[in-house]
Design a protein around this motif. Sequence first.
Motif, mmCIF file in Angstrom:
data_model
loop_
_atom_site.group_PDB
_atom_site.id
_atom_site.type_symbol
_atom_site.label_atom_id
_atom_site.label_comp_id
_atom_site.label_asym_id
_atom_site.label_seq_id
_atom_site.Cartn_x
_atom_site.Cartn_y
_atom_site.Cartn_z
ATOM 1 N N VAL A 105 0.860 -1.185 0.000
ATOM 2 C CA VAL A 105 0.000 0.000 0.000
ATOM 3 C C VAL A 105 0.899 1.238 0.000
ATOM 4 C CG1 VAL A 105 -1.725 1.324 1.296
ATOM 5 C CG2 VAL A 105 -1.853 -1.164 1.260
ATOM 6 N N ILE A 106 0.475 2.259 -0.731
ATOM 7 C CA ILE A 106 1.178 3.542 -0.719
ATOM 8 C C ILE A 106 0.257 4.585 -0.103
ATOM 9 C CG2 ILE A 106 2.190 5.389 -2.125
ATOM 10 C CD1 ILE A 106 2.834 3.210 -4.225
ATOM 11 N N LEU A 107 0.757 5.299 0.892
ATOM 12 C CA LEU A 107 0.012 6.388 1.515
ATOM 13 C C LEU A 107 0.576 7.697 0.984
ATOM 14 C CD1 LEU A 107 0.032 5.139 5.242
ATOM 15 C CD2 LEU A 107 -1.556 4.530 3.396
ATOM 16 N N PHE A 108 -0.194 8.366 0.136
ATOM 17 C CA PHE A 108 0.214 9.670 -0.403
ATOM 18 C C PHE A 108 -0.304 10.731 0.554
ATOM 19 C CE2 PHE A 108 -0.812 13.046 -3.801
ATOM 20 C CZ PHE A 108 0.386 13.716 -3.557
ATOM 21 N N LEU A 109 0.582 11.279 1.340
ATOM 22 C CA LEU A 109 0.210 12.230 2.386
ATOM 23 C C LEU A 109 0.297 13.656 1.844
ATOM 24 C CD1 LEU A 109 -0.546 12.057 5.443
ATOM 25 C CD2 LEU A 109 1.820 12.684 5.936
ATOM 26 N N VAL A 110 -0.790 14.409 2.015
ATOM 27 C CA VAL A 110 -0.816 15.800 1.570
ATOM 28 C C VAL A 110 -1.274 16.687 2.716
ATOM 29 C CG1 VAL A 110 -1.308 15.105 -0.806
ATOM 30 C CG2 VAL A 110 -3.199 15.733 0.711
ATOM 31 N N ASP A 111 -0.896 17.936 2.646
ATOM 32 C CA ASP A 111 -1.312 18.933 3.634
ATOM 33 C C ASP A 111 -2.574 19.605 3.121
ATOM 34 O OD1 ASP A 111 -1.669 21.093 5.325
ATOM 35 O OD2 ASP A 111 0.437 21.713 5.299
ATOM 36 N N VAL A 112 -3.726 19.259 3.715
ATOM 37 C CA VAL A 112 -5.004 19.770 3.226
ATOM 38 C C VAL A 112 -5.150 21.262 3.475
ATOM 39 C CG1 VAL A 112 -6.337 19.367 5.325
ATOM 40 C CG2 VAL A 112 -7.460 19.175 3.102
ATOM 41 N N ILE A 124 2.196 12.669 -8.059
ATOM 42 C CA ILE A 124 1.090 11.926 -8.657
ATOM 43 C C ILE A 124 1.509 11.295 -9.980
ATOM 44 C CG2 ILE A 124 -1.171 12.195 -9.766
ATOM 45 C CD1 ILE A 124 -1.881 14.140 -7.487
ATOM 46 N N GLU A 125 2.311 12.001 -10.770
ATOM 47 C CA GLU A 125 2.799 11.427 -12.026
ATOM 48 C C GLU A 125 3.633 10.188 -11.770
ATOM 49 O OE1 GLU A 125 1.924 12.213 -15.172
ATOM 50 O OE2 GLU A 125 0.466 13.446 -14.090
ATOM 51 N N LYS A 126 4.414 10.182 -10.690
ATOM 52 C CA LYS A 126 5.179 8.991 -10.322
ATOM 53 C C LYS A 126 4.242 7.861 -9.898
ATOM 54 C CE LYS A 126 9.416 11.302 -8.695
ATOM 55 N NZ LYS A 126 10.414 10.496 -9.455
ATOM 56 N N LEU A 127 3.191 8.213 -9.163
ATOM 57 C CA LEU A 127 2.257 7.202 -8.673
ATOM 58 C C LEU A 127 1.507 6.527 -9.816
ATOM 59 C CD1 LEU A 127 0.794 9.070 -5.562
ATOM 60 C CD2 LEU A 127 2.544 7.270 -5.596
ATOM 61 N N LYS A 128 1.318 7.225 -10.911
ATOM 62 C CA LYS A 128 0.602 6.653 -12.049
ATOM 63 C C LYS A 128 1.353 5.469 -12.666
ATOM 64 C CE LYS A 128 -1.930 10.827 -13.406
ATOM 65 N NZ LYS A 128 -2.083 11.886 -14.441
ATOM 66 N N LYS A 129 2.639 5.353 -12.349
ATOM 67 C CA LYS A 129 3.453 4.283 -12.928
ATOM 68 C C LYS A 129 3.423 3.007 -12.097
ATOM 69 C CE LYS A 129 6.633 7.749 -14.819
ATOM 70 N NZ LYS A 129 8.033 8.274 -14.795
ATOM 71 N N THR A 130 2.772 3.043 -10.950
ATOM 72 C CA THR A 130 2.718 1.876 -10.078
ATOM 73 C C THR A 130 1.339 1.232 -10.093
ATOM 74 O OG1 THR A 130 3.027 1.085 -7.802
ATOM 75 C CG2 THR A 130 2.143 3.304 -8.065
ATOM 76 N N LYS A 131 1.303 -0.072 -9.872
ATOM 77 C CA LYS A 131 0.032 -0.789 -9.776
ATOM 78 C C LYS A 131 -0.380 -1.008 -8.324
ATOM 79 C CE LYS A 131 0.701 -3.241 -14.163
ATOM 80 N NZ LYS A 131 0.795 -4.575 -14.841
ATOM 81 N N THR A 132 0.432 -0.521 -7.403
ATOM 82 C CA THR A 132 0.140 -0.662 -5.979
ATOM 83 C C THR A 132 -1.023 0.241 -5.587
ATOM 84 O OG1 THR A 132 2.485 -1.087 -5.568
ATOM 85 C CG2 THR A 132 1.140 -0.471 -3.667
ATOM 86 N N ALA A 154 -11.907 16.487 -4.293
ATOM 87 C CA ALA A 154 -12.314 16.478 -5.705
ATOM 88 C C ALA A 154 -11.164 16.883 -6.619
ATOM 89 C CB ALA A 154 -13.506 17.398 -5.906
ATOM 90 N N LYS A 155 -10.359 17.866 -6.200
ATOM 91 C CA LYS A 155 -9.232 18.326 -7.021
ATOM 92 C C LYS A 155 -8.212 17.208 -7.219
ATOM 93 C CE LYS A 155 -9.526 23.233 -5.819
ATOM 94 N NZ LYS A 155 -8.819 24.387 -5.180
ATOM 95 N N PHE A 160 -6.054 11.495 -10.141
ATOM 96 C CA PHE A 160 -5.671 10.109 -9.869
ATOM 97 C C PHE A 160 -6.849 9.353 -9.262
ATOM 98 C CE2 PHE A 160 -3.576 6.637 -7.592
ATOM 99 C CZ PHE A 160 -2.580 6.248 -8.483
ATOM 100 N N ASP A 161 -6.936 8.067 -9.595
ATOM 101 C CA ASP A 161 -8.006 7.220 -9.063
ATOM 102 C C ASP A 161 -7.498 6.538 -7.782
ATOM 103 O OD1 ASP A 161 -10.283 5.747 -8.665
ATOM 104 O OD2 ASP A 161 -9.768 4.211 -10.153
ATOM 105 N N PHE A 162 -7.662 7.202 -6.663
ATOM 106 C CA PHE A 162 -7.156 6.694 -5.400
ATOM 107 C C PHE A 162 -8.009 5.535 -4.895
ATOM 108 C CE2 PHE A 162 -5.664 11.091 -5.553
ATOM 109 C CZ PHE A 162 -4.318 10.919 -5.263
#
Length: 315
Positions: A105-112, A124-132, A154-155, A160-162
């Motif tokens: 699992v990958i947790l993409f942590l952002v500051d809301v 996010i562009e890097k994350l698009k290359k993984t199937k995890t 929504a943004k 990305f389809d999280f």
Amino acid sequence: MSERTQSKDRPNSPDGRDESFRSGFAAIVGRPNVGKSTLMNHLIGQKVAIMSDKPQTTRNKIHGVYTSDRAQIVFLDTPGIHKPTSKLGDFMNRSADSALAEVDVILFLVDVSEELGGGDRFIIEKLKKTKTPVFLVMNKIDKVHPDALLPAIAKYRELFDFAEVVPISALNGNNVGTLLDQIIRYLPEGPMYYPADQVTDHPEQFICAELIREKILQLTYEEVPHSIAVATEEMRVQENGVVYIRAVIYVERDSQKGIIIGKHGAMLREVGAAARQDIEALLGSRIYLDLWVKVKKDWRNQERVLRDFGFRLDD
């Protein structure tokens, strides 16, 4: 609050309940200074990653181990992904990238509390290359009005389809239990990788050095924090039961050495006193902390020196 978007192919028991023991790996990625180390420490229940309000605090992948009666999760707190300006910066980015291929699992942590920016889009562009499976973990919800969460989600969803979206406050622990529950649902059935009472796979010498570096990060400013490295060169138990620790603080310039030592050694004593408290809590015993400061010019751009400091440049 958790938004579930994928439920197929999850290894649940036949009646839908998660009864068997699960184990696996989860990487925490994100821009510098979004709270990755704070989240790691809260998940584990004690400090295994140092914290600072300065970006790029974490330099290596820090492994923290969470164990309950139903699962064991090995968390990887990765360096913040950023535009590198040195060989050390290159290593930090590669270290974060390699974590994406190692986990369940990958947790993409952002500051809301901050707007979605170029750094987030880059990751996010890097994350698009993984199937995890990737979770969007919206940190610092204590800093925004609840009505601001859905537009922010929504943004990110447009890009990305999280697999999951989980708003949390790593500092206060809000919704962190929900995050753990969701991670466990995505793990395969498996054994414990570490004993139930182990919280990190890093040696004590490494954690002691990191705790010393944390205090310097908290007490110094400008270029000094990013120009230091700390190495634990000796650690032994004395006859009186006190643990003797000799650590060397490396800087890049003579002027930085003067700052770390301070007038009549005042800064070094303050660093030592603050670090001693955390190290004694870590080891559960009294310690004698012997700190030295040495100059190693331009160490962040010397691969041999980086390897000597424990940075695995081939990762």
